[in-house]
Write an enzyme that holds these catalytic residues in place. Structure first.
Site, mmCIF file in Angstrom:
data_model
loop_
_atom_site.group_PDB
_atom_site.id
_atom_site.type_symbol
_atom_site.label_atom_id
_atom_site.label_comp_id
_atom_site.label_asym_id
_atom_site.label_seq_id
_atom_site.Cartn_x
_atom_site.Cartn_y
_atom_site.Cartn_z
ATOM 1 N N GLN A 135 -21.349 32.424 19.177
ATOM 2 C CA GLN A 135 -20.605 32.303 17.917
ATOM 3 C C GLN A 135 -20.128 33.615 17.293
ATOM 4 O O GLN A 135 -18.984 33.696 16.828
ATOM 5 C CB GLN A 135 -21.471 31.552 16.883
ATOM 6 C CG GLN A 135 -20.728 31.260 15.604
ATOM 7 C CD GLN A 135 -21.549 30.595 14.516
ATOM 8 O OE1 GLN A 135 -21.151 30.571 13.369
ATOM 9 N NE2 GLN A 135 -22.706 30.044 14.835
ATOM 10 N N SER A 136 -20.987 34.634 17.277
ATOM 11 C CA SER A 136 -20.639 35.831 16.485
ATOM 12 C C SER A 136 -19.387 36.522 17.022
ATOM 13 O O SER A 136 -18.420 36.740 16.280
ATOM 14 C CB SER A 136 -21.819 36.812 16.466
ATOM 15 O OG SER A 136 -22.085 37.270 17.785
ATOM 16 N N ARG B 172 -17.723 33.568 32.881
ATOM 17 C CA ARG B 172 -18.390 33.519 34.175
ATOM 18 C C ARG B 172 -17.866 32.330 34.989
ATOM 19 O O ARG B 172 -17.802 31.209 34.462
ATOM 20 C CB ARG B 172 -19.896 33.378 33.960
ATOM 21 C CG ARG B 172 -20.703 33.962 35.120
ATOM 22 C CD ARG B 172 -22.052 33.360 35.158
ATOM 23 N NE ARG B 172 -22.846 33.694 34.005
ATOM 24 C CZ ARG B 172 -24.037 34.287 34.102
ATOM 25 N NH1 ARG B 172 -24.478 34.652 35.274
ATOM 26 N NH2 ARG B 172 -24.754 34.483 33.035
ATOM 27 N N LYS C 17 -20.051 41.010 38.241
ATOM 28 C CA LYS C 17 -20.951 41.780 39.108
ATOM 29 C C LYS C 17 -20.464 41.815 40.559
ATOM 30 O O LYS C 17 -21.078 42.442 41.407
ATOM 31 C CB LYS C 17 -22.367 41.212 39.011
ATOM 32 C CG LYS C 17 -22.966 41.479 37.622
ATOM 33 C CD LYS C 17 -24.260 40.752 37.396
ATOM 34 C CE LYS C 17 -24.778 41.069 36.003
ATOM 35 N NZ LYS C 17 -25.783 40.117 35.565
ATOM 36 N N LYS D 195 -32.999 40.207 21.624
ATOM 37 C CA LYS D 195 -31.907 39.226 21.578
ATOM 38 C C LYS D 195 -32.011 38.528 20.222
ATOM 39 O O LYS D 195 -33.107 38.253 19.754
ATOM 40 C CB LYS D 195 -32.077 38.195 22.685
ATOM 41 C CG LYS D 195 -31.830 38.762 24.058
ATOM 42 C CD LYS D 195 -31.830 37.673 25.107
ATOM 43 C CE LYS D 195 -31.521 38.263 26.466
ATOM 44 N NZ LYS D 195 -31.416 37.256 27.516
ATOM 45 N N VAL D 196 -30.894 38.226 19.634
ATOM 46 C CA VAL D 196 -30.943 37.661 18.282
ATOM 47 C C VAL D 196 -29.972 36.498 18.128
ATOM 48 O O VAL D 196 -28.836 36.563 18.603
ATOM 49 C CB VAL D 196 -30.630 38.766 17.235
ATOM 50 C CG1 VAL D 196 -30.389 38.176 15.864
ATOM 51 C CG2 VAL D 196 -31.778 39.771 17.176
ATOM 52 N N TYR D 197 -30.432 35.458 17.463
ATOM 53 C CA TYR D 197 -29.573 34.327 17.085
ATOM 54 C C TYR D 197 -29.508 34.228 15.559
ATOM 55 O O TYR D 197 -30.287 34.863 14.845
ATOM 56 C CB TYR D 197 -30.133 33.019 17.667
ATOM 57 C CG TYR D 197 -29.970 32.927 19.162
ATOM 58 C CD1 TYR D 197 -28.758 32.541 19.721
ATOM 59 C CD2 TYR D 197 -31.021 33.228 20.018
ATOM 60 C CE1 TYR D 197 -28.600 32.451 21.105
ATOM 61 C CE2 TYR D 197 -30.873 33.143 21.395
ATOM 62 C CZ TYR D 197 -29.659 32.758 21.936
ATOM 63 O OH TYR D 197 -29.500 32.681 23.293
ATOM 64 N N GLU D 198 -28.586 33.386 15.095
ATOM 65 C CA GLU D 198 -28.289 33.220 13.670
ATOM 66 C C GLU D 198 -29.502 33.302 12.731
ATOM 67 O O GLU D 198 -29.576 34.165 11.856
ATOM 68 C CB GLU D 198 -27.584 31.865 13.488
ATOM 69 C CG GLU D 198 -27.364 31.434 12.065
ATOM 70 C CD GLU D 198 -26.372 32.313 11.321
ATOM 71 O OE1 GLU D 198 -25.304 32.582 11.869
ATOM 72 O OE2 GLU D 198 -26.675 32.729 10.185
ATOM 73 N N ASP E 167 -24.061 34.938 12.292
ATOM 74 C CA ASP E 167 -23.109 34.902 13.402
ATOM 75 C C ASP E 167 -21.672 35.093 12.916
ATOM 76 O O ASP E 167 -21.028 36.099 13.203
ATOM 77 C CB ASP E 167 -23.209 33.557 14.126
ATOM 78 C CG ASP E 167 -24.395 33.513 15.081
ATOM 79 O OD1 ASP E 167 -24.885 34.590 15.452
ATOM 80 O OD2 ASP E 167 -24.806 32.412 15.460
ATOM 81 N N GLY F 62 -25.204 35.762 -10.687
ATOM 82 C CA GLY F 62 -24.350 36.674 -11.447
ATOM 83 C C GLY F 62 -24.859 37.031 -12.826
ATOM 84 O O GLY F 62 -24.132 37.604 -13.625
ATOM 85 N N GLY F 63 -26.096 36.681 -13.141
ATOM 86 C CA GLY F 63 -26.643 37.071 -14.432
ATOM 87 C C GLY F 63 -26.378 36.065 -15.545
ATOM 88 O O GLY F 63 -26.801 36.248 -16.675
ATOM 89 N N GLN F 64 -25.679 34.978 -15.250
ATOM 90 C CA GLN F 64 -25.435 33.918 -16.229
ATOM 91 C C GLN F 64 -26.207 32.698 -15.734
ATOM 92 O O GLN F 64 -26.019 32.289 -14.594
ATOM 93 C CB GLN F 64 -23.944 33.574 -16.300
ATOM 94 C CG GLN F 64 -23.041 34.723 -16.649
ATOM 95 C CD GLN F 64 -23.012 35.016 -18.153
ATOM 96 O OE1 GLN F 64 -23.465 34.211 -18.975
ATOM 97 N NE2 GLN F 64 -22.473 36.159 -18.506
#
Ligand code: COA
Length: 495
Positions: free
Chosen positions: A86-87, A107, A144, A205-208, A237, A316-318
Site C-alpha cells: 500500500q505505501s 515478479r 534476480k 519489516k513494518v506494516y500499517e 501506509d 484544537g483546544g475547543q
C-alpha cells in the site's frame, strides 16, 4: 523524452527553431542564405524565448491554452515503480494521476502480493490492488535473473525516479545499490519507504498498524480507560506514500537546478509522527500544567507524564464530542461531531433552548464551562437526538457552529458531490467489471486527473520493451525465452 529537463530543453529548442524559421520566412532567399552563413554569435537582437523569472531559473512564456488543456503536471516524468502493498503504490498512483508514466515492475507469475489478497471476485485482481494502482503500466521482470537485470539496467537509464518499498536491504540484494543506479543514471532519484529511519529498528519489516503504534498515534487514540487504538485511516501506509510523493516532486524540482538525482527516504514512523505532531505539542505543554481542553481535566482526573488518550475530544483546544442523533444507537453512524466553539456559544445556547446559559456565570465563559463539559454535552445531546445528523448539520451550519455528521462508507460511496469532484469515481475493469475508487484528492486546475484502471499483471511488458527500451522483436523473444520476464515454460518464437 524521459524527463522534465529534457522536455524543457527540447521545448526551448523547438521555440528557437520556430522563431528562426518565422524570421527566415519573412526574408528573401538570398538574404536567408547570407544570414545562415553569418556566425550565430553576432545575432544579438533576437528576443530570448524564455524570461528570467526570479533568479532561480527561467520559465517558458505562460501557455495560451485554456487551463486543463496543456498536458499534465508530471508529463515527461518516467517512474520505475518497484512498489508493492500500500505505501509505495499510493505514492506512485498519485504521480501517475499527475501525468507521470509509471512502469510497475512485478515478479513474473505472482505480481504485487495484493493482487491476490482480500479477493472478492474470483479470478480478478482484488480491490486492494486495483484501488492502489490506477493509471500505471505493468511489466513482469525477475530482478534476480541476469537477463532481468539487463532489462532493469536499461529501464534505469530511461527513467527519472525509482520508487521502492521493499524490506530494508532488498534493493541492494538485487544489485540495485545507489552506486550502481547513480552510475547508470546520475539524474535518477531513488525514493524509498521504510518502516523506520536509521536507528535500532532500521532493519525491521513494518506494516500499517506497527507504524501507527510506533509513531505516537495509537498511544494517543482511544479512550482513557481503554487500550491504545489504531485508526481506520491508513496513516502509516497511505500517509507515508503521500509524504514520499512530496519528497519526489521536490527532488525533481531541485534536479532542474542541479541536474542530478538524490535519495528520498520516508520512514513510516516519521510519517505517522508528523501527522500526530499536535500530540507532541501536548506532551511539552504537560510540563506547564494540565491540558485543560481534555475532558479528564474537567473531570478532575490527574495527568500522567505522557500525552493521554483523549477519546473524542477536539484536538484544537475547543471542547468537542461525538453526540447521538435520531436513530442512534441502533444506527451505528447516527452521530454528529459537535464543537462548543467559544465565539458561537450564544448561538449554541439559543439552538438547544438554554438561552439563560449565555449570561449565567456558571456557563458564560469557556473557563467556567470546562468542569461542566459532561453536563453541557449531555444537554446538547438531548437536542441532537431530536434531529437526524443531516437535519442537525443544516441547522447548526446556519449559525456557523462547527459540526460534522459521522458519514459511513456507504454514505460516502453514494455521495453525489464527491462523484462530481472525482473524489469518488467509478472505474471499469476487464475482469472484475465496475467498481468504485477514490480518485485524486489533490485537485490542480491545470492538470486534470482522469482515473484509468489498474494494469493486468505484465499487461504492458511487450509495449515497454519495444517502445521505451527500443528492443527488436527477436531480442524481446530471446529475453522472454530466458525466463527473465515470464514463467520459463511459456516460450515464444522469434518473429
Ligand atoms: N523479482 C525477483 N525478486 C523480487 C521481485 C522481482 N520482481 N520483487 C521482489 N522480489 C523479492 C525481493 O528481492 C525480496 O527478496 P530477498 O528477501 O531475497 O531480498 C523478496 O521478494 C521479498 O521482498 P520484501 O520486500 O522483503 O517483501 P515481504 O513480503 O517479505 O515484506 C514488507 C513486505 C511490506 C513488510 C516489506 O517490504 C517492508 O518492510 N517494506 C518497507 C515498509 C513498507 O512499505 N511497509 C508497508 C507496506 S504497505
Amino acid at each position: 523524452m524521459t524527463d522534465m529537463m529534457e522536455d524543457y530543453s527540447m521545448a526551448k529548442k523547438k521555440q528557437k527553431a520556430k522563431a528562426k524559421s518565422k524570421s527566415a520566412a519573412k526574408k528573401p532567399a538570398r538574404k536567408v542564405a547570407r544570414a545562415a552563413a553569418k556566425p550565430a554569435a553576432k545575432k544579438t537582437s533576437a528576443k530570448p524565448a524564455v524570461k528570467k523569472a526570479n533568479g532561480n531559473g527561467a520559465y517558458p512564456k505562460p501557455s495560451s491554452k485554456p487551463f486543463g488543456m496543456d498536458g499534465k503536471a508530471l508529463q515527461g516524468v518516467r517512474i520505475l515503480d518497484f512498489t508493492h502493498v500500500q505505501s509505495g503504490p499510493t505514492c506512485t498512483q498519485l504521480l501517475a494521476w499527475f501525468g507521470a508514466d509509471v512502469i510497475k515492475v512485478e515478479r513474473p507469475g505472482v505480481g504485487d502480493i495484493t493482487r491476490g489478497q482480500l479477493v472478492d471476485v474470483k479470478g480478478a485482481d482484488s480491490l486492494y490492488f486495483t484501488m492502489l494502482n490506477h493509471n500505471k503500466r505493468s511489466i513482469t521482470i525477475d530482478s534476480k535473473h541476469p537477463q532481468g537485470k539487463r532489462v532493469l539496467d536499461e529501464l534505469i537509464k530511461k527513467c527519472d525516479v525509482l520508487v521502492e518499498n521493499f524490506a530494508p536491504g532488498a534493493l541492494d540484494r538485487m544489485g540495485l545499490t545507489w552506486e550502481h543506479i547513480h552510475k547508470l543514471n546520475p539524474r535518477m532519484i531513488v525514493a524509498s519507504v521504510k518502516g523506520f529511519g536509521p536507528g535500532p529498528y532500521e532493519d525491521c519489516k513494518v506494516y500499517e498498524n506497527v507504524a501507527q503504534c510506533t509513531g505516537g498515534s495509537a498511544s494517543t487514540t482511544g479512550f482513557r480507560d481503554g487500550p491504545p487504538l489504531v485508526t481506520g485511516a491508513q496513516i502509516g501506509d497511505s500517509g507515508t506514500g503521500l509524504h514520499l510523493a512530496l519528497g519526489i516532486v521536490t527532488a525533481l524540482y531541485q534536479r532542474t537546478r542541479t541536474g542530478r538525482g538524490q535519495k528520498v527516504l520516508c520512514a513510516m514512523q516519521d510519517g505517522v509522527l508528523n501527522l500526530a505532531r499536535v500530540k507532541l505539542r501536548d506532551q511539552q505543554r504537560l510540563k506547564h500544567g494540565p491540558l485543560t481542553e481534555y475532558s479528564q481535566y474537567g473531570e478532575g482526573i490527574p495527568f500522567g507524564d505522557a500525552t493521554p488518550r483523549a477519546g473524542n475530544d477536539s484536538g484544537g483546544g475547543q471542547p468537542g464530542r461525538i453526540l447521538k442523533c435520531k436513530g442512534a444507537p441502533e444506527d451505528p453512524n447516527a452521530y454528529i461531531y459537535f464543537i462548543t466553539q467559544a465565539p458561537v456559544w450564544g448561538e449554541i445556547c439559543d439552538v438547544i433552548g438554554e438561552p439563560g446559559w449565555k449570561t449565567d456565570p456558571e456557563f458564560a465563559t469557556p473557563k467556567a464551562r470546562l468542569p461542566k463539559l459532561n453536563q453541557i454535552f449531555a444537554r446538547i445531546e438531548e437536542w441532537t437526538m431530536t434531529k437526524t445528523k443531516f437535519e442537525a448539520m443544516e441547522i447548526l451550519n446556519k449559525f456557523d457552529i462547527p459540526c460534522g455528521p459521522i458519514l459511513s462508507m456507504k454514505e460516502l460511496a453514494e455521495d453525489q458531490s464527491l462523484r462530481k469532484t472525482g473524489t469518488v469515481v467509478e472505474v471499469d475493469h476487464p475482469t472484475r467489471g465496475k467498481y468504485l475508487s477514490v480518485g485524486n484528492p489533490i485537485k490542480l486546475s491545470d492538470s486534470i486527473s482522469e482515473v484509468k484502471r489498474s494494469p493486468l499483471l505484465g499487461e504492458h511488458t511487450d509495449e515497454i520493451l519495444s517502445d521505451v527500451l527500443g528492443f527488436k522483436a527477436a531480442e524481446i523473444a530471446d529475453i522472454k525465452n530466458s525466463g527473465a520476464l515470464s514463467a520459463p515454460e511459456k516460450k515464444e518464437k522469434a518473429a
